[in-house]
Design a protein around this motif. Structure first.
Motif, mmCIF file in Angstrom:
data_model
loop_
_atom_site.group_PDB
_atom_site.id
_atom_site.type_symbol
_atom_site.label_atom_id
_atom_site.label_comp_id
_atom_site.label_asym_id
_atom_site.label_seq_id
_atom_site.Cartn_x
_atom_site.Cartn_y
_atom_site.Cartn_z
ATOM 1 N N ALA A 176 -13.793 -11.837 34.565
ATOM 2 C CA ALA A 176 -14.493 -11.378 33.404
ATOM 3 C C ALA A 176 -13.855 -10.007 32.945
ATOM 4 N N VAL A 177 -13.451 -9.173 33.721
ATOM 5 C CA VAL A 177 -12.775 -7.827 33.377
ATOM 6 C C VAL A 177 -11.715 -8.073 32.326
ATOM 7 N N SER A 178 -10.762 -8.938 32.281
ATOM 8 C CA SER A 178 -9.787 -9.022 31.650
ATOM 9 C C SER A 178 -10.030 -9.825 30.290
ATOM 10 N N LEU A 179 -11.307 -10.155 29.969
ATOM 11 C CA LEU A 179 -11.485 -11.007 28.937
ATOM 12 C C LEU A 179 -12.313 -10.173 27.986
ATOM 13 N N ARG A 180 -12.086 -10.673 26.421
ATOM 14 C CA ARG A 180 -12.831 -9.837 25.397
ATOM 15 C C ARG A 180 -13.747 -11.228 24.778
ATOM 16 N N VAL A 181 -14.853 -10.762 24.019
ATOM 17 C CA VAL A 181 -15.579 -11.340 23.326
ATOM 18 C C VAL A 181 -16.030 -10.748 21.834
ATOM 19 N N LEU A 182 -15.864 -11.436 20.895
ATOM 20 C CA LEU A 182 -16.076 -11.089 19.722
ATOM 21 C C LEU A 182 -17.349 -11.605 19.139
ATOM 22 N N THR A 183 -18.338 -10.521 18.742
ATOM 23 C CA THR A 183 -19.657 -10.815 18.427
ATOM 24 C C THR A 183 -19.875 -10.070 17.035
ATOM 25 N N VAL A 184 -20.968 -11.030 16.302
ATOM 26 C CA VAL A 184 -21.019 -10.514 14.757
ATOM 27 C C VAL A 184 -22.470 -10.820 14.569
ATOM 28 N N VAL A 201 -22.252 -9.219 31.994
ATOM 29 C CA VAL A 201 -21.039 -10.410 32.836
ATOM 30 C C VAL A 201 -19.877 -9.684 33.045
ATOM 31 N N GLY A 202 -19.525 -8.693 32.387
ATOM 32 C CA GLY A 202 -18.326 -7.986 32.551
ATOM 33 C C GLY A 202 -17.075 -8.224 31.716
ATOM 34 N N VAL A 203 -17.423 -8.848 30.643
ATOM 35 C CA VAL A 203 -16.602 -8.977 29.618
ATOM 36 C C VAL A 203 -16.359 -7.462 28.746
ATOM 37 N N GLU A 204 -15.310 -7.512 27.894
ATOM 38 C CA GLU A 204 -15.357 -6.468 26.804
ATOM 39 C C GLU A 204 -15.828 -7.208 25.565
ATOM 40 N N VAL A 205 -16.594 -6.161 24.894
ATOM 41 C CA VAL A 205 -17.248 -6.679 23.605
ATOM 42 C C VAL A 205 -16.704 -5.981 22.447
ATOM 43 N N ILE A 206 -16.384 -6.802 21.387
ATOM 44 C CA ILE A 206 -16.071 -6.296 20.210
ATOM 45 C C ILE A 206 -17.178 -6.565 19.165
ATOM 46 N N ALA A 207 -18.059 -5.781 18.561
ATOM 47 C CA ALA A 207 -19.153 -6.207 17.674
ATOM 48 C C ALA A 207 -18.859 -5.839 16.368
ATOM 49 N N LEU A 208 -18.933 -6.600 15.394
ATOM 50 C CA LEU A 208 -18.752 -6.506 14.038
ATOM 51 C C LEU A 208 -20.171 -6.943 13.464
ATOM 52 N N ASN A 209 -20.123 -6.314 11.876
ATOM 53 C CA ASN A 209 -21.566 -6.421 11.347
ATOM 54 C C ASN A 209 -21.726 -7.692 10.459
ATOM 55 N N ASP A 210 -20.685 -8.296 10.015
ATOM 56 C CA ASP A 210 -20.827 -9.495 9.204
ATOM 57 C C ASP A 210 -19.893 -10.299 9.164
ATOM 58 N N GLY A 211 -20.085 -11.523 8.540
ATOM 59 C CA GLY A 211 -19.022 -12.604 8.788
ATOM 60 C C GLY A 211 -17.685 -12.305 7.921
ATOM 61 N N LYS A 212 -17.683 -11.655 6.804
ATOM 62 C CA LYS A 212 -16.635 -11.421 6.037
ATOM 63 C C LYS A 212 -15.707 -10.333 7.012
ATOM 64 N N GLN A 213 -16.408 -9.275 7.451
ATOM 65 C CA GLN A 213 -15.625 -8.476 8.225
ATOM 66 C C GLN A 213 -15.075 -9.009 9.586
ATOM 67 N N ALA A 214 -15.887 -9.984 10.139
ATOM 68 C CA ALA A 214 -15.273 -10.565 11.369
ATOM 69 C C ALA A 214 -13.945 -11.561 10.800
ATOM 70 N N LEU A 215 -13.848 -12.140 9.665
ATOM 71 C CA LEU A 215 -13.007 -12.874 9.249
ATOM 72 C C LEU A 215 -11.888 -12.205 8.776
ATOM 73 N N ASP A 216 -12.019 -11.032 8.320
ATOM 74 C CA ASP A 216 -10.859 -10.129 8.146
ATOM 75 C C ASP A 216 -10.183 -9.452 9.111
ATOM 76 N N TYR A 217 -10.831 -9.304 10.238
ATOM 77 C CA TYR A 217 -10.696 -8.736 11.651
ATOM 78 C C TYR A 217 -9.533 -9.669 12.296
ATOM 79 N N LEU A 218 -10.033 -11.159 12.221
ATOM 80 C CA LEU A 218 -9.185 -12.250 12.707
ATOM 81 C C LEU A 218 -8.003 -12.578 11.777
ATOM 82 N N ASN A 219 -8.282 -12.283 10.615
ATOM 83 C CA ASN A 219 -6.830 -12.558 9.757
ATOM 84 C C ASN A 219 -6.013 -11.432 9.994
ATOM 85 N N ASN A 220 -6.567 -10.173 10.217
ATOM 86 C CA ASN A 220 -5.353 -9.196 10.417
ATOM 87 C C ASN A 220 -4.718 -9.208 11.888
ATOM 88 N N MET A 221 -5.292 -9.763 12.822
ATOM 89 C CA MET A 221 -4.858 -10.049 13.932
ATOM 90 C C MET A 221 -3.675 -10.971 13.796
#
Length: 308
Positions: A176-184, A201-221
């Protein structure tokens, strides 16, 4: 049964359209508040309440409703206001959150309005950290405040955040140490609960506030040449969120060739047969009711094992 299925079919028409139905009500004064109709079982005149010794002051008592004993919470007092004085003239909104049923004592109930989540906005930044709002909107030029019920319930009846022994193995934690989970999630309480669970569990967590913010984050990636499907083990998203709900977020991801393989779990206080139909319709991989630390951790553990 036919009536239930008709309701399912009617409400699933809102899925993917970024829409919701709000039940409008009042506490003390003229301020309007809203609650998602999906969480409402029924509305009734406040029944006779039986007091509970040593109960939290917010719990006005318990009521026997259709053969079930249900706690009744004073929503005005829970949000920092004055307690509703005359419960006999008040109403109770029976709701289901996190697989538990409770009633909310309110002064009056107005009507149901059909809205677009794009019209639902996060609370103004100047409201500080101690407020009980997840969002605000306007109906007929009047401000409507949407209460963070999860915050209230966590204060009145805190839930255990402990993960049972045996759910997480040392081997899983090493991977888990090398893995990331995106939560919204738009609820600060829910974001913290999920983050603490996943970090255990051991994963790194990226926590965002709403669906639009999450979609923008993924599209920017994607625009930067990154592959979110490789970068993230999974996406864990709430359903009810301002700007863009979890259903619409899922549908947008599935319609994008660069994002469509992202593993999506909808994690929500909404529950019941409605969600089973909706999750299938938008193409999410799984549905999980809040907040069960063992179940949430197990979903992440299963994904880690599936990745090898």
């Amino acid at each position: 049964m036919a009536g239930v299925m008709d309701a399912v079919n009617r409400r699933t028409q809102l899925v993917g359209q970024n829409r919701l139905e709000l039940l409008l009500f009042r506490l003390n004064g003229q301020q309007l508040y809203g609650i998602n109709v999906f969480k409402v079982r029924e509305v009734l005149q406040c029944p006779k309440l039986t007091l509970l010794p040593k109960a939290n002051p917010v719990v006005r008592g318990i009521a026997n409703i259709r053969g079930a004993t249900i706690p009744i919470l004073d929503l005005a007092l829970a949000t920092g206001g004055c307690s509703l004085e005359n419960s006999s003239n008040a109403f109770v909104i029976i709701t289901e959150y996190n697989t538990k049923v409770q009633g909310f004592l309110v002064h009056s109930v107005e009507r149901i309005v059909n809205m677009n989540w794009e019209s639902i906005h996060p609370p103004p930044k100047g409201t500080g950290r101690d407020h009980y709002l997840t969002a605000v909107t306007r109906v007929d030029e009047r401000l409507v405040e949407i209460i963070d019920v999860e915050k209230i319930l966590s204060e009145v009846a805190p839930m255990s955040e402990s993960i049972s022994a045996g759910v997480i193995t040392e081997e899983v934690q090493r991977k888990a140490v090398s893995l990331r989970v995106l939560t919204v999630d738009d609820s600060a309480v829910a974001r913290k609960q999920v983050t603490r669970c996943l970090e255990t569990v051991g994963v790194e967590v990226i926590a965002l506030n709403d669906g639009k913010q999450a979609l923008d984050y993924l599209n920017n990636m994607v625009a930067e040449g990154q592959d979110p499907c490789q970068q993230f083990l999974m996406l864990i998203s709430d359903i009810e969120m301002p700007e863009m709900d979890g259903y619409t977020l899922t549908a947008e991801i599935r319609n994008n060739p660069r994002l469509k393989d992202l593993h999506i779990v909808l994690h929500t206080s909404l529950s019941g047969v409605f969600n089973q139909a909706m999750v299938k319709k938008v193409g999410a991989d799984d549905f999980l009711a809040k907040f069960r630390p063992d179940d949430l951790a197990s979903r992440v553990v299963d994904r880690i094992k599936a990745r090898g």
